[in-house]
Motif scaffolding. Structure first.
Motif, mmCIF file in Angstrom:
data_model
loop_
_atom_site.group_PDB
_atom_site.id
_atom_site.type_symbol
_atom_site.label_atom_id
_atom_site.label_comp_id
_atom_site.label_asym_id
_atom_site.label_seq_id
_atom_site.Cartn_x
_atom_site.Cartn_y
_atom_site.Cartn_z
ATOM 1 N N ARG A 3 -2.822 12.026 -7.861
ATOM 2 C CA ARG A 3 -2.077 12.350 -6.761
ATOM 3 C C ARG A 3 -0.518 11.740 -6.744
ATOM 4 N NH1 ARG A 3 -1.161 9.890 -1.381
ATOM 5 N NH2 ARG A 3 -2.777 8.355 -2.062
ATOM 6 N N LEU A 4 -0.540 10.493 -7.324
ATOM 7 C CA LEU A 4 0.614 10.003 -7.748
ATOM 8 C C LEU A 4 1.405 10.690 -8.904
ATOM 9 C CD1 LEU A 4 2.884 7.855 -7.217
ATOM 10 C CD2 LEU A 4 1.515 6.134 -8.769
ATOM 11 N N HIS A 10 0.763 -5.394 -9.298
ATOM 12 C CA HIS A 10 -0.494 -4.751 -9.448
ATOM 13 C C HIS A 10 -0.316 -3.245 -9.166
ATOM 14 C CE1 HIS A 10 -4.885 -4.072 -8.616
ATOM 15 N NE2 HIS A 10 -4.150 -3.213 -7.670
ATOM 16 N N ILE A 11 0.528 -2.982 -8.250
ATOM 17 C CA ILE A 11 0.814 -1.172 -8.025
ATOM 18 C C ILE A 11 1.437 -0.652 -9.400
ATOM 19 C CG2 ILE A 11 1.912 0.091 -6.265
ATOM 20 C CD1 ILE A 11 1.275 -1.795 -4.255
ATOM 21 N N LEU A 12 2.651 -1.413 -9.815
ATOM 22 C CA LEU A 12 3.428 -0.804 -10.635
ATOM 23 C C LEU A 12 2.713 -0.209 -12.005
ATOM 24 C CD1 LEU A 12 6.574 -2.651 -10.823
ATOM 25 C CD2 LEU A 12 6.330 -0.613 -9.832
ATOM 26 N N ARG A 13 1.425 -1.113 -12.222
ATOM 27 C CA ARG A 13 0.806 -0.707 -13.450
ATOM 28 C C ARG A 13 0.379 1.002 -13.719
ATOM 29 N NH1 ARG A 13 -3.773 -0.689 -16.723
ATOM 30 N NH2 ARG A 13 -4.177 -2.578 -17.886
ATOM 31 N N GLU A 14 -0.004 1.466 -12.283
ATOM 32 C CA GLU A 14 -0.414 2.844 -12.518
ATOM 33 C C GLU A 14 0.801 3.524 -12.798
ATOM 34 O OE1 GLU A 14 -1.950 3.625 -8.734
ATOM 35 O OE2 GLU A 14 -3.853 3.047 -9.068
ATOM 36 N N PHE A 15 2.101 3.322 -12.333
ATOM 37 C CA PHE A 15 3.476 4.077 -12.695
ATOM 38 C C PHE A 15 3.599 4.010 -14.446
ATOM 39 C CE2 PHE A 15 3.774 3.298 -8.246
ATOM 40 C CZ PHE A 15 4.875 4.386 -7.892
#
Length: 433
Positions: free
Chosen positions: A149-150, A238-243
């Motif tokens: 989705r991202l 934690h969140i930036l890892r997916e980017f």
């Protein structure tokens, strides 16, 4: 005259006489044999019955003892075999352990050389003064399965696989509005707000601001909805890892920042991390030799130290490389284990602390941004606004990180640089009230 009589008659008589003697000898032999057979029926050399029985018993005893001795021997051999097998298994285990240690040692050996091998073939050193080491790590292979989705959102928003990202909840709504209004005014299209609550998601949607609302996560959502600036700031690692896993470079931005130019026009992109500094001049921003004086040491009283002011964890550009992802993992891991730690302190410790006994440092390249272009509020309010020449410069951003009254100072920055109000910055003190 006597002659030899050799006629037929005489020859015949001689043969007859020899045949009778042979017959007599045979008859005598037979007679003696009969006599011996009569008196010695078991022969002349016969052992006694006792001796005969002893030999038979001994033979039986030997035959009887053979199975017993064989069984004991077999058991002994079995026990020896078991012992040897156990020893062999232990040796194999030790060999495996040594092999594993050698493998791990080999992995850590010549790390830089292996990086060169990954990036390309080995080269000889060029002439003196022309040698340059590698600073730019290769990017990771994008993995859209991490967050499909991202990935779809970033395909629409990002430009050249780059995007500005900010985290926001309802607590920072006013600053967020100044933040995205300045971005729109400059004409920066590739930015994205991570909406940490439903209110911010609706607010972004109503203002035509690209946003991404994360899927529910109990461990994070409680902090995201109610956390203050520092708590929310810690979430970004934690969140930036997916980017980064999706293959995008991120310009991470706090919301207490006013954009005056497009920052992507002023990046070098030659390091894993490119960050603004909390330093306020060349020495503090880029490093200096600070001499420590200890008079009690006499001749050795002066100790030279290397000093640099910390990177600001509220504004940095991070490329999708293995060292960058390791940095995010390290910082997020420490913040989860050390809830009272400040994310900026941990961020800098992981970036700068070298390897030493008991600790392996992060092998990440880093660059300090120009502190006049990527300006913190100490530089602006303490130095720039008071200098006639510096005040004519137009920074890329102004980060109101040194002052607690962020919202009014952000509006003053907008008035000074966008609206041309020369006295907009004067009412504020250098430091906090």
């Amino acid at each position: 005259m006597t002659g030899r009589i050799d006629g037929p008659l005489m020859r015949s008589g001689g043969h007859s006489f020899r045949g009778s003697r042979i017959a007599a000898a045979i008859a005598i032999g037979v007679a003696f044999g009969c006599v011996f057979a009569l008196f010695y029926p078991h022969g002349l050399f016969v052992s006694s019955p006792a001796v005969h029985d002893f030999r038979i018993e001994k033979s039986h005893a030997q035959v009887g003892s053979l199975p017993c001795e064989s069984s004991e021997r077999v058991n002994m051999l079995k026990s020896e075999f078991v012992a040897v097998s156990e020893k062999n298994a232990e040796l194999k285990k030790q060999i495996r352990e040594v092999t594993e240690k050698l493998r791990l040692a080999e992995q850590g050996k010549d790390h830089a050389q292996k990086q060169v091998l990954v990036l390309g073939e080995q080269h000889k050193a060029s002439p003196f003064g022309t040698v340059k080491g590698l600073r730019t790590s290769p990017t990771v292979v994008p993995d859209e399965s991490v967050n499909p989705r991202l990935a779809k959102i970033l395909e629409k928003v990002a430009i050249n696989k780059e995007v500005i990202v900010a985290l926001a909840n309802s607590n920072v709504k006013d600053m967020l509005e100044v933040w995205f209004t300045s971005i729109k005014r400059v004409g920066i299209p590739n930015y994205l707000v991570i909406a940490l609550d439903e209110y911010i998601a609706i607010f972004c949607q109503s203002n035509d601001v690209p946003f991404y609302k994360r899927d529910p996560d109990e461990g994070i959502d409680s902090i995201a909805r109610t956390g203050g600036n520092h708590a929310v700031s810690g979430l970004k690692f934690h969140i930036l890892r997916e980017f980064l896993q999706l293959g995008y470079s991120v310009l991470l931005s706090d919301v207490d920042i006013v954009y005056l130019q497009n920052p992507f026009d002023h990046l070098y992109r030659d390091s894993d991390v490119e960050s603004m500094t909390d330093g306020h001049n060349n020495m503090t921003a880029y490093g200096f030799d600070d001499v420590f004086d200890e008079p009690s040491m006499g001749w050795a009283r002066y100790a030279h130290t290397m000093r640099i002011w910390v990177y600001n964890s509220g504004f940095f550009y991070i490329r999708p490389t293995i060292p960058s992802i390791e940095l995010l993992d390290r910082v997020a891991g420490r913040l989860s284990r050390e809830p009272n730690s400040w994310d900026q302190a941990v961020f800098n410790e992981e970036l700068f602390f070298p390897s030493h006994p008991g600790y392996e440092g992060l092998h990440a390249s880093r660059r300090t941004m120009d502190f006049y272009l990527f300006m913190n509020s100490k530089v602006l309010f303490k130095t720039v606004r008071k200098d006639a020449n510096l005040s004519k410069l137009k920074p890329v951003i102004v980060h109101v990180n040194y002052h607690p009254n962020k919202f009014p100072r952000m509006k003053a920055v907008v008035d000074y640089y966008f609206n041309g109000k020369q006295g907009a910055l004067k009412p504020f003190p250098d430091g906090s009230d």
